[in-house]
Design a protein around this motif. Structure first.
Motif, PDB file in Angstrom:
ATOM      1  N   ASP A 375      -8.370   4.091   9.599  1.00 52.27           N
ATOM      2  CA  ASP A 375      -8.473   3.375  10.878  1.00 52.27           C
ATOM      3  C   ASP A 375      -9.939   3.123  11.224  1.00 52.27           C
ATOM      4  OD1 ASP A 375      -9.579   5.498  12.695  1.00 52.27           O
ATOM      5  OD2 ASP A 375      -7.718   6.508  12.177  1.00 52.27           O
ATOM      6  N   PRO A 376     -10.211   2.147  12.095  1.00 51.43           N
ATOM      7  CA  PRO A 376     -11.599   1.765  12.403  1.00 51.43           C
ATOM      8  C   PRO A 376     -12.445   2.919  12.923  1.00 51.43           C
ATOM      9  CG  PRO A 376     -10.073   0.101  13.204  1.00 51.43           C
ATOM     10  CD  PRO A 376      -9.242   1.244  12.748  1.00 51.43           C
ATOM     11  N   LEU A 377     -11.861   3.826  13.697  1.00 49.30           N
ATOM     12  CA  LEU A 377     -12.624   4.934  14.252  1.00 49.30           C
ATOM     13  C   LEU A 377     -13.203   5.810  13.146  1.00 49.30           C
ATOM     14  CD1 LEU A 377     -13.569   6.571  16.698  1.00 49.30           C
ATOM     15  CD2 LEU A 377     -11.386   7.813  16.620  1.00 49.30           C
ATOM     16  N   ILE A 378     -12.372   6.157  12.176  1.00 51.85           N
ATOM     17  CA  ILE A 378     -12.848   7.003  11.066  1.00 51.85           C
ATOM     18  C   ILE A 378     -13.830   6.242  10.192  1.00 51.85           C
ATOM     19  CG2 ILE A 378     -12.108   8.125   8.918  1.00 51.85           C
ATOM     20  CD1 ILE A 378      -9.649   9.106  10.416  1.00 51.85           C
ATOM     21  N   ALA A 379     -13.544   4.963   9.934  1.00 51.10           N
ATOM     22  CA  ALA A 379     -14.472   4.148   9.134  1.00 51.10           C
ATOM     23  C   ALA A 379     -15.852   4.112   9.779  1.00 51.10           C
ATOM     24  CB  ALA A 379     -13.919   2.741   8.961  1.00 51.10           C
ATOM     25  N   ASN A 380     -15.892   3.974  11.106  1.00 52.97           N
ATOM     26  CA  ASN A 380     -17.174   3.922  11.801  1.00 52.97           C
ATOM     27  C   ASN A 380     -17.877   5.273  11.802  1.00 52.97           C
ATOM     28  OD1 ASN A 380     -17.316   1.166  12.507  1.00 52.97           O
ATOM     29  ND2 ASN A 380     -15.909   1.482  14.210  1.00 52.97           N
ATOM     30  N   GLN A 381     -17.101   6.361  11.850  1.00 51.17           N
ATOM     31  CA  GLN A 381     -17.708   7.684  11.746  1.00 51.17           C
ATOM     32  C   GLN A 381     -18.393   7.856  10.392  1.00 51.17           C
ATOM     33  OE1 GLN A 381     -13.955   9.861  13.329  1.00 51.17           O
ATOM     34  NE2 GLN A 381     -15.612  11.311  13.642  1.00 51.17           N
ATOM     35  N   VAL A 382     -17.704   7.475   9.328  1.00 51.35           N
ATOM     36  CA  VAL A 382     -18.282   7.596   7.988  1.00 51.35           C
ATOM     37  C   VAL A 382     -19.480   6.657   7.843  1.00 51.35           C
ATOM     38  CG1 VAL A 382     -17.849   7.322   5.510  1.00 51.35           C
ATOM     39  CG2 VAL A 382     -16.093   8.339   6.972  1.00 51.35           C
ATOM     40  N   LYS A 383     -19.363   5.460   8.407  1.00 50.20           N
ATOM     41  CA  LYS A 383     -20.482   4.505   8.374  1.00 50.20           C
ATOM     42  C   LYS A 383     -21.735   5.120   8.989  1.00 50.20           C
ATOM     43  CE  LYS A 383     -21.057   1.703  11.691  1.00 50.20           C
ATOM     44  NZ  LYS A 383     -20.848   0.643  12.716  1.00 50.20           N
ATOM     45  N   ASN A 384     -21.597   5.743  10.162  1.00 54.88           N
ATOM     46  CA  ASN A 384     -22.753   6.338  10.826  1.00 54.88           C
ATOM     47  C   ASN A 384     -23.340   7.485  10.015  1.00 54.88           C
ATOM     48  OD1 ASN A 384     -22.676   4.578  13.027  1.00 54.88           O
ATOM     49  ND2 ASN A 384     -21.191   5.842  14.124  1.00 54.88           N
ATOM     50  N   MET A 385     -22.487   8.223   9.318  1.00 53.63           N
ATOM     51  CA  MET A 385     -22.985   9.273   8.427  1.00 53.63           C
ATOM     52  C   MET A 385     -23.772   8.674   7.273  1.00 53.63           C
ATOM     53  SD  MET A 385     -19.647  11.759   8.199  1.00 53.63           S
ATOM     54  CE  MET A 385     -18.793  12.314   9.678  1.00 53.63           C
ATOM     55  N   MET A 386     -23.278   7.547   6.729  1.00 53.80           N
ATOM     56  CA  MET A 386     -23.978   6.879   5.631  1.00 53.80           C
ATOM     57  C   MET A 386     -25.312   6.301   6.091  1.00 53.80           C
ATOM     58  SD  MET A 386     -20.689   5.025   3.808  1.00 53.80           S
ATOM     59  CE  MET A 386     -21.627   4.207   2.509  1.00 53.80           C
ATOM     60  N   VAL A 387     -25.390   5.891   7.359  1.00 56.03           N
ATOM     61  CA  VAL A 387     -26.669   5.435   7.923  1.00 56.03           C
ATOM     62  C   VAL A 387     -27.677   6.583   7.910  1.00 56.03           C
ATOM     63  CG1 VAL A 387     -27.825   4.688  10.046  1.00 56.03           C
ATOM     64  CG2 VAL A 387     -25.703   3.576   9.330  1.00 56.03           C
ATOM     65  N   GLU A 388     -27.214   7.776   8.258  1.00 58.99           N
ATOM     66  CA  GLU A 388     -28.093   8.946   8.262  1.00 58.99           C
ATOM     67  C   GLU A 388     -28.536   9.320   6.842  1.00 58.99           C
ATOM     68  OE1 GLU A 388     -29.384  10.527  11.008  1.00 58.99           O
ATOM     69  OE2 GLU A 388     -28.489   8.775  11.991  1.00 58.99           O
ATOM     70  N   VAL A 389     -27.662   9.081   5.852  1.00 53.17           N
ATOM     71  CA  VAL A 389     -28.028   9.327   4.453  1.00 53.17           C
ATOM     72  C   VAL A 389     -29.263   8.521   4.076  1.00 53.17           C
ATOM     73  CG1 VAL A 389     -27.324   8.990   2.043  1.00 53.17           C
ATOM     74  CG2 VAL A 389     -25.701   9.958   3.682  1.00 53.17           C
ATOM     75  N   GLY A 393     -31.766  11.224   4.467  1.00 53.80           N
ATOM     76  CA  GLY A 393     -31.151  12.031   3.421  1.00 53.80           C
ATOM     77  C   GLY A 393     -31.553  11.607   2.027  1.00 53.80           C
ATOM     78  N   THR A 394     -30.587  11.662   1.112  1.00 56.23           N
ATOM     79  CA  THR A 394     -30.892  11.372  -0.296  1.00 56.23           C
ATOM     80  C   THR A 394     -31.103   9.888  -0.570  1.00 56.23           C
ATOM     81  OG1 THR A 394     -28.520  11.220  -0.790  1.00 56.23           O
ATOM     82  CG2 THR A 394     -29.572  13.375  -1.087  1.00 56.23           C
TER      83      THR A 394
END
Length: 467
Positions: A375-389, A393-394
């Motif tokens: 669902d969009p909510l989870i996709a956006n959560q993962v997206k924001n984590m990938m932004v932090e990567v 991050g690495t």
């Protein structure tokens, strides 16, 4: 008399069985076998119309001619304007060696052929001449050149696409071959141990390493009952097998975001075990693993083993993209695209339009959603984590000035002994225009060090060039 009737009955039954068998065979042949034979690259009937019909052109998205045919007194010559640059996409068309790539997939369109009937066969004899249709690709020629040059002779692949409409902007596989000189170089190409004929973008199956943690993160977020906190000691042992974190570094107490930012193997191994084989496998299949991806070229299915009884060690390894998990670069570009597109995975498109020889539109390939991965909510959560990567991050080598970039690095162990270097991501993070996957095959480096800078360059060029 009764004996005679019985004998006739047996003969009649035998004839009926034979007749039924013939009908079944012909039906099976017509439905399943005939199309394969018809489209086989070595089917000589594919060449009958080539003598009289001028094969259509293949163009990039801006109308640049990539391939065209020229009639001479003795034959028709197919020209590939950019040599090896499109060898795995356009392929080749030779009477001696058959057809491959789009030359095979779109053979009927390039020759303007439709399903043949007796009247049409007669009309070909009466009026044999004609011109085929042209096909316009979604590829951008300049971006394709930049992508190929960025590999600098390394083995690997780059796929760049639009996450929202599925258009492929660049798709490169190295090593490649020159279709213009195949006759002279056929033997050396065939015998080359690096497999130049292999389209690594669509048919190369690789251990994904840490880029698969994006999938595991989705599975973790979809299961609210699993613990998202973990104290990393630098390794994780399950059933006597120890998974090491990169450099044996202990990350201490962390949650899901920090685990993705630091690419903590221990965290994701234990998270995958909590989620379980079936749940993780189900999420993987929503990302089109173990499934056929609809595309203009043949695509091998990525593999995630969950339909069998797996040991805990296998589940832990699969959760960090090792073990029995294998993916194609195209599939991983689609994984990144789906996260950037609020959980909607769209069908990848390589051929945008089919045009008549006069330039009239015959067919337009539209965008099509093939999977709702989450669902969009989870996709956006993962997206924001990938932004932090990418931010801290690495994946910092993929950062682009004031543009928010989402990404994930990967360093995958494999049987060659030298690790694959991976990067997947998209930009801008909030309204993505380009998604990418980069793999450097058996490069022996980390994804953050070598694949991320390449992805950065392609994303910058794509954002500047394609509007």
């Amino acid at each position: 008399m009764n004996k005679e009737v019985k004998r006739m009955a047996r003969v009649l039954i035998a004839m009926c069985l034979l007749f039924t068998s013939l009908i079944v065979y012909l039906s099976y042949f017509q439905i399943f076998t005939a199309p394969k034979i018809k489209n086989n690259s070595f089917n000589k009937r594919l060449w009958i119309d080539e003598e009289n019909i001028l094969r259509g052109m293949i163009l990039d998205r801006n109308g640049k001619t990539l391939a065209y045919s020229e009639k001479t007194e003795d034959s028709t010559i197919r020209h590939y304007n950019y040599g090896s640059l499109y060898s795995h996409i356009i392929g080749y068309s030779y009477r001696d060696y058959g057809k491959s790539g789009l030359e095979l997939t779109y053979n009927n369109e390039l020759l303007n052929l439709k399903e043949s009937t007796t009247l049409k066969e007669i009309s070909k004899i009466i009026k044999p001449d004609g011109e085929g249709n042209n096909i316009k690709l979604t590829l951008d020629h300049e971006l394709q050149e930049i992508a190929r040059n960025s590999l600098k002779g390394k083995k690997g692949s780059i796929v760049a696409m639009n996450p929202q409409n599925g258009e492929i902007y660049a798709m490169v596989s190295q090593p490649d071959f020159d279709p213009n000189t195949m006759k002279q170089n056929w033997q050396s190409i065939v015998e080359n141990p690096d497999s130049p004929f292999l389209n690594r973008a669509t048919s190369g199956l690789y251990a994904p390493g840490s880029i698969f943690k994006v999938v595991t993160a989705v599975a973790g977020l979809e299961n609210p009952n699993v613990s998202k906190s973990y104290d990393c000691k630098g390794s994780f042992t399950v059933e006597g097998y120890t998974l090491e974190d990169y450099g044996g570094k202990a990350h201490g107490k962390l949650g899901l975001e920090e685990a993705l930012v630091k690419s903590c193997n221990s965290y994701f191994a234990q998270l995958g075990l909590q989620v379980g084989r079936q749940e993780l496998g189900g999420v993987s299949e929503r990302f089109m693993m173990n499934k056929d991806i609809p595309f203009d070229l043949p695509v091998k299915a990525s593999k995630f083993a969950h339909g069998e009884e797996l040991k805990k060690t296998d589940i832990a390894a699969s959760s960090i993209g090792q073990g029995k998990t294998l993916v194609t670069p195209l599939n991983m570009a689609m994984v990144a695209s789906a996260i950037g597109n609020e959980g909607n995975m769209v069908k990848p498109i390589l051929v945008k339009e089919i045009l008549s020889s006069k330039g009239h539109l015959i067919k337009l390939n539209d965008t099509e959603t093939i999977s709702q991965v989450t669902d969009p909510l989870i996709a956006n959560q993962v997206k924001n984590m990938m932004v932090e990567v990418v931010k801290r991050g690495t994946g910092t080598n993929a950062s682009i000035g004031d543009i928010r970039v989402a990404g994930k690095t990967g360093t995958a162990e494999n049987p060659t002994g030298k690790s694959h270097a991976w990067f997947i991501g998209f930009a801008p993070a909030d309204e993505p225009k380009i998604a990418i996957s980069v793999i450097l095959e058996s490069d022996g480096t980390t994804g953050g060090k070598t694949a991320a800078p390449i992805a950065r360059q392609i994303m910058i060029e794509g954002l500047n060039r394609i509007k």
